[in-house]
Every structure is written in structure tokens, then in C-alpha cells.
Write an enzyme that holds these catalytic residues in place. Structure first.
Site, PDB file in Angstrom:
ATOM      1  N   ARG A 141     -37.599 145.700 -64.462  1.00  0.00           N
ATOM      2  CA  ARG A 141     -38.941 145.940 -63.893  1.00  0.00           C
ATOM      3  C   ARG A 141     -39.841 144.789 -64.325  1.00  0.00           C
ATOM      4  O   ARG A 141     -40.712 144.933 -65.158  1.00  0.00           O
ATOM      5  CB  ARG A 141     -39.471 147.290 -64.334  1.00  0.00           C
ATOM      6  CG  ARG A 141     -38.620 148.461 -63.847  1.00  0.00           C
ATOM      7  CD  ARG A 141     -39.158 149.809 -64.274  1.00  0.00           C
ATOM      8  NE  ARG A 141     -40.313 150.230 -63.468  1.00  0.00           N
ATOM      9  CZ  ARG A 141     -40.941 151.398 -63.668  1.00  0.00           C
ATOM     10  NH1 ARG A 141     -40.548 152.185 -64.661  1.00  0.00           N
ATOM     11  NH2 ARG A 141     -41.967 151.755 -62.915  1.00  0.00           N
ATOM     12  N   ASP A 161     -39.668 157.928 -55.784  1.00  0.00           N
ATOM     13  CA  ASP A 161     -39.797 158.923 -56.860  1.00  0.00           C
ATOM     14  C   ASP A 161     -39.320 160.309 -56.422  1.00  0.00           C
ATOM     15  O   ASP A 161     -38.987 161.146 -57.258  1.00  0.00           O
ATOM     16  CB  ASP A 161     -41.261 159.045 -57.310  1.00  0.00           C
ATOM     17  CG  ASP A 161     -41.736 157.780 -57.985  1.00  0.00           C
ATOM     18  OD1 ASP A 161     -42.958 157.590 -58.075  1.00  0.00           O
ATOM     19  OD2 ASP A 161     -40.883 156.972 -58.398  1.00  0.00           O
ATOM     20  N   CYS A 198     -39.835 154.198 -67.518  1.00  0.00           N
ATOM     21  CA  CYS A 198     -38.493 154.681 -67.159  1.00  0.00           C
ATOM     22  C   CYS A 198     -37.541 153.505 -66.950  1.00  0.00           C
ATOM     23  O   CYS A 198     -37.896 152.496 -66.354  1.00  0.00           O
ATOM     24  CB  CYS A 198     -38.555 155.511 -65.874  1.00  0.00           C
ATOM     25  SG  CYS A 198     -39.348 157.103 -66.100  1.00  0.00           S
ATOM     26  N   LYS A 213     -50.440 161.620 -61.146  1.00  0.00           N
ATOM     27  CA  LYS A 213     -50.217 160.761 -62.332  1.00  0.00           C
ATOM     28  C   LYS A 213     -50.437 159.305 -61.944  1.00  0.00           C
ATOM     29  O   LYS A 213     -51.107 158.551 -62.656  1.00  0.00           O
ATOM     30  CB  LYS A 213     -48.804 160.951 -62.845  1.00  0.00           C
ATOM     31  CG  LYS A 213     -48.303 159.833 -63.755  1.00  0.00           C
ATOM     32  CD  LYS A 213     -46.913 160.048 -64.257  1.00  0.00           C
ATOM     33  CE  LYS A 213     -45.854 159.228 -63.638  1.00  0.00           C
ATOM     34  NZ  LYS A 213     -45.863 157.800 -63.824  1.00  0.00           N
ATOM     35  N   ASN A 214     -49.894 158.905 -60.778  1.00  0.00           N
ATOM     36  CA  ASN A 214     -49.917 157.479 -60.422  1.00  0.00           C
ATOM     37  C   ASN A 214     -51.233 157.032 -59.823  1.00  0.00           C
ATOM     38  O   ASN A 214     -51.384 155.874 -59.442  1.00  0.00           O
ATOM     39  CB  ASN A 214     -48.733 157.148 -59.511  1.00  0.00           C
ATOM     40  CG  ASN A 214     -47.424 157.242 -60.281  1.00  0.00           C
ATOM     41  OD1 ASN A 214     -47.428 157.295 -61.515  1.00  0.00           O
ATOM     42  ND2 ASN A 214     -46.326 157.324 -59.571  1.00  0.00           N
ATOM     43  N   ARG A 246     -43.917 163.107 -69.327  1.00  0.00           N
ATOM     44  CA  ARG A 246     -44.709 161.940 -68.933  1.00  0.00           C
ATOM     45  C   ARG A 246     -45.344 162.168 -67.570  1.00  0.00           C
ATOM     46  O   ARG A 246     -46.373 161.581 -67.243  1.00  0.00           O
ATOM     47  CB  ARG A 246     -43.824 160.685 -68.915  1.00  0.00           C
ATOM     48  CG  ARG A 246     -43.315 160.285 -70.299  1.00  0.00           C
ATOM     49  CD  ARG A 246     -42.633 158.937 -70.272  1.00  0.00           C
ATOM     50  NE  ARG A 246     -43.470 157.997 -69.578  1.00  0.00           N
ATOM     51  CZ  ARG A 246     -43.007 157.139 -68.662  1.00  0.00           C
ATOM     52  NH1 ARG A 246     -41.728 157.129 -68.343  1.00  0.00           N
ATOM     53  NH2 ARG A 246     -43.823 156.304 -68.070  1.00  0.00           N
TER      54      ARG A 246
END
Ligand code: EPZ
Length: 422
Positions: free
Chosen positions: A123, A309, A118, A23-24, A401
């Protein structure tokens, strides 16, 4: 009411997982396709909800985006985009920040509300913006909307030292640099594998980059980049999630295409917990047949330290271990929203500042719980797989997600779980 996941836990996991594209990696790669004058194809893209939001952003900017053969084909816009990003997709995820640099290059300006994502604590995006200002961008906030403008000749290269090794800011500034006039140096850059993957893609489009994946990255800007085909790296956090589930339930699972170095210190922690970890030419095999042991205090950190994570999911896999464990997240303040769900399942845990402390030794029972964020939600699934009896997990929108179909992921390993109406 949103559907929920039911899990009937207590069964060992057996089988193989073909890891999806990370995903990242996929999310910055989709934004980076806007830097290209030619068509881009990304192979093996998982149908995540963040990918769907990215498609909406690309379409709003004039791109044609089609699913084909399990990947995404992106045609660049015919006309320069207007630069205004739609608030819905922007607020749905943190990854909308990746559109700042490519849209600045494509339109000369960009405006958008603060990105969502999230709730892991504050952030900010100051490191992204400070770097872009050093490259010539002008930044303004107008009624809560972030507006950036390029100088008349476009962004120029710069020697930039990042205040801290932000993964996203490194990716933003790399995307800004590859199309800027002149050379750029990024010092104190993040070193996560997804950054090297982005650089590999940009180099295949004609960019001049060296040092990506190390703390100092050198870029020589180019006026134009072509298109390319690219297969993103496997998702190391999905790998950590599956491995943590095996730790919790016992059994044996092969994680295809998983490279040991991608998991970094996660493997060492799982070995210390009593798992057998074997690297084969097909990927990484994780097994646990003996007792599960506590692992003492684990600190997350920047790559290759223990990935932030992975902390919630590995903690979930160790809830019933004999002996204490603790996970302290040095990256985000609010990493362990899942503690509430662990307690509901009977786990002996407590939150202490940025840390989750696990007394261990208990047994878990099924419970009704709700995901508050992506990795915390995946951690509740991992805990439910190890719990005796039935759990029901709400907040699937968070989990989707980052996991296209978490029921299929674990159902394919012999777990009893499924999605039911809310
Ligand atoms: C990326 O988020 C990942 N997301 C996160 O994964 C991951 O947890 C994080 O990197 C750390 O590895 C994507 O790649 C899409 P950061 P990012 O900028 O870029 C502070 C998941 O579950 N900071 O490295 O947002 C920030 O507040 C997600 O897949 C600033 O202060 O993370 C945090 O404390 C969650 N100013 C720290 O740096 C900035 O301008 C690390 O953030 C940027 C960041």
C-alpha cells in the site's frame, strides 16, 4: 489473551439497523479539522479503535478533543504544532496518512513513519507524495521516517493528474489544495461518496471546491478556514455487511438512512443471489426467504463499481448458495485472508490469485477462526451467523477498527453472539 467473539449461527436476522457514520469519512474528517482555525463538531462518530488512534494524533498535535452527545468536538491547537507525529497511532492505521497535508499547513513540516493498516498487499503512498511535491513540498526519508517540508511561502496550487484514482490520495490532495496559495485541479480523482462528504465539510468551513465526487476536482485555495459542524454520511460498508448477513441467514432487515446509490453494484449482486432489495423513505430493506443462488464472477472496482471492502462480507453471505460465485479484487492483492476461516467452517472455496472462488452448495458448521484484517474479520462473523453450531472468532482488534460493537449490531437483529474472554 485477547477476548473472542462466540457466535451461535443458523438463525434468520430480523429488525432494523441505524447505520453509524462512515469510518472512511470520519477518519479523513478528523484530520481535516486541523485545517480549521475554529472549533469543529462531528456528529454521530462511532467509537472505533481507529477513531481513538485519531484522537491521540490530534491531541499530540495540540488539539483538545472531547466526546459530546455521541459526537466529537475538536478545538484547534493554540500554538502551531511541532509536526512530529507519534509512531504508535501512525503505525496503527492507514488513515494516519491523512495528517500529512493538514500538518504541513499547520506546522510547515511533518514527519512520521509509514502508516499501518490492514495487510491487503503493498500500500504505497507515492500518489499522495507526488501530488504534495507538485504543490511545493520537499520529501525526504530519514531512517525510515518520512519527512516533508513546505516552501517558505507554504504550499501552492497545481494541476495534478493522479496515476490512479486513489481514494486516500484524492483526500490528501484535496486537504492540501484548500489551504494552498492559488488554484488546484485534481484530474483522475477518486469518486467514492466519502470524498464528496469531505468536500461538503470543507466547503462548510469556507473552502472553494467544485467537482468533488467526480474525476476532476477544482479548488481555489484559501488562507484561512473557519470551523463547522458536520454529520458524516452513513457507513456503506457496514450496510453491505448487514445486507450480506441477511443473504446468508435469511430474514428481513431495514438499514436506516441507507441510500441505494451508496451500495452501488453490491445491491445488484445481492438481488442476483435471490435477495429482495427495497428502497423506502426510511432506508433500504433487504430480505431473503427463497433459495440463495450463486452470482457468477464479480469484479471489484472504483466507485460506483462493486466496492472492494464489500467483497469479503458478500462472499461470506454466499458461501452456501446453490451455484458458483467468484469475487476478484482489482484493487488489492490480498483481500481474501478470510478464505482460511471459510474453509474451517466447511465452505467449498479456494483462492486463485486476487480472486476467491466459491463452489457453493455446501453447509457451514461452527469453527474456531481468527480475523487477519478488518473486512476479512467481519466476513468471518457473517459466515458464522449462517453456520450451524458455535463459532469462536479471534482477532477482534481488527474488527473493532471498523465496527464499534459487531456483537451489538447483529445481536440487535436476533443473532445469538457475544464476547468472551480469550
Ligand atoms: C481507502 O483506502 C479506504 N480506507 C479503504 O478501506 C478502501 O478499501 C480503499 O480506499 C479503496 O476504496 C480509508 O478510506 C481509510 P487507495 P486507501 O489509495 O486510500 C494503490 C477499509 O476496510 N495506491 O484507493 O488506502 C493501493 O496500493 C479500508 O475500510 C498506490 O499505489 O486506498 C491500492 O492498490 C481498507 N499509491 C489502490 O491504489 C498510492 O499513493 C487503491 O488504494 C495510493 C494508493
Amino acid at each position: 489473551m485477547e477476548d473472542r467473539l462466540w457466535v451461535w449461527g443458523g438463525r434468520p436476522l430480523e429488525g432494523e439497523v441505524r447505520l453509524p457514520a462512515a469510518k472512511n469519512s470520519v477518519l479523513p474528517l478528523l484530520a481535516a479539522s486541523l485545517l480549521c482555525s475554529g472549533p469543529v463538531v462531528l456528529h454521530g462518530v462511532p467509537p472505533l479503535s481507529d477513531v481513538q488512534q485519531s484522537i491521540l494524533l490530534l491531541q499530540a498535535l495540540g488539539c483538545r478533543v472531547n466526546w459530546q452527545n455521541g459526537g466529537l468536538a475538536i478545538q484547534p491547537p493554540v500554538q502551531p504544532p511541532c509536526g512530529v507525529l507519534p509512531a504508535g497511532p501512525v503505525r496503527a492505521m492507514r488513515s494516519s496518512v491523512f495528517y500529512l497535508a493538514p500538518v504541513l499547513h499547520a506546522a510547515g513540516r511533518v514527519s512520521m513513519p509509514m502508516p499501518g493498516g490492514c495487510d491487503l498487499g503493498p500500500r504505497p503512498i507515492d500518489i499522495h507524495l507526488d501530488g504534495l511535491v507538485k504543490m511545493g513540498a520537499r520529501v525526504a526519508w530519514q531512517q525510515g521516517v518520512l519527512c516533508l517540508e513546505c516552501p517558505p511561502r507554504g504550499l501552492h496550487g497545481a494541476d495534478i493528474t493522479l496515476r490512479l484514482p486513489s481514494v486516500g490520495a484524492t483526500e490528501t490532495l484535496l486537504m492540501a489544495a484548500v489551504r494552498a496559495h492559488g488554484p488546484t485541479v485534481l484530474r483522475g480523482a477518486a469518486c467514492e461518496p466519502e470524498i464528496a462528504d469531505l468536500a461538503d465539510f470543507l466547503r462548510s468551513c469556507g473552502a472553494h471546491i467544485s467537482g468533488a465526487g467526480s474525476p476532476v476536482v477544482w479548488v481555489q485555495g484559501a488562507d484561512r478556514l473557519g470551523g463547522a459542524e458536520h454529520t458524516p454520511i452513513p457507513d456503506r460498508i457496514v450496510a453491505a455487511t448487514a445486507a450480506a448477513a441477511v443473504a446468508g441467514t435469511g430474514g428481513q432487515v431495514l438499514l436506516r438512512r441507507c441510500r441505494g446509490e451508496a451500495l452501488g453494484q453490491v445491491l445488484e449482486v445481492l438481488r442476483n443471489a435471490g435477495c429482495e432489495v427495497t428502497l423506502t423513505q426510511n432506508g433500504l430493506c433487504i430480505a431473503r426467504s427463497g433459495p440463495l443462488q450463486g452470482v457468477g464472477r464479480v469484479y471489484t472496482g472504483i466507485y460506483p463499481a462493486f466496492a472492494t471492502d464489500a467483497a469479503p462480507v458478500v462472499a461470506a453471505g454466499l458461501l452456501t448458495a446453490r451455484g458458483a460465485s467468484a469475487f476478484e479484487d482489482t484493487i488489492f492483492e490480498n483481500r481474501f485472508s478470510c478464505a482460511e476461516g471459510f474453509l474451517a467452517m466447511g465452505a467449498q472455496v479456494r483462492r486463485a490469485g486476487r480472486a476467491l472462488e466459491i463452489l457453493g452448495g455446501g453447509r457451514l458448521h461452527g469453527a474456531e477462526v481468527t480475523a487477519q484484517d478488518l473486512r476479512g474479520g467481519a466476513a468471518l462473523v457473517v459466515a458464522a451467523l449462517a453456520a450451524e453450531g458455535e463459532s469462536r472468532i479471534g482477532g477482534l482488534c481488527h474488527i473493532r477498527r471498523g465496527y464499534a460493537d459487531i456483537a451489538a449490531l447483529f445481536g440487535g437483529l436476533g443473532a445469538e453472539l457475544g464476547v468472551c474472554a480469550g
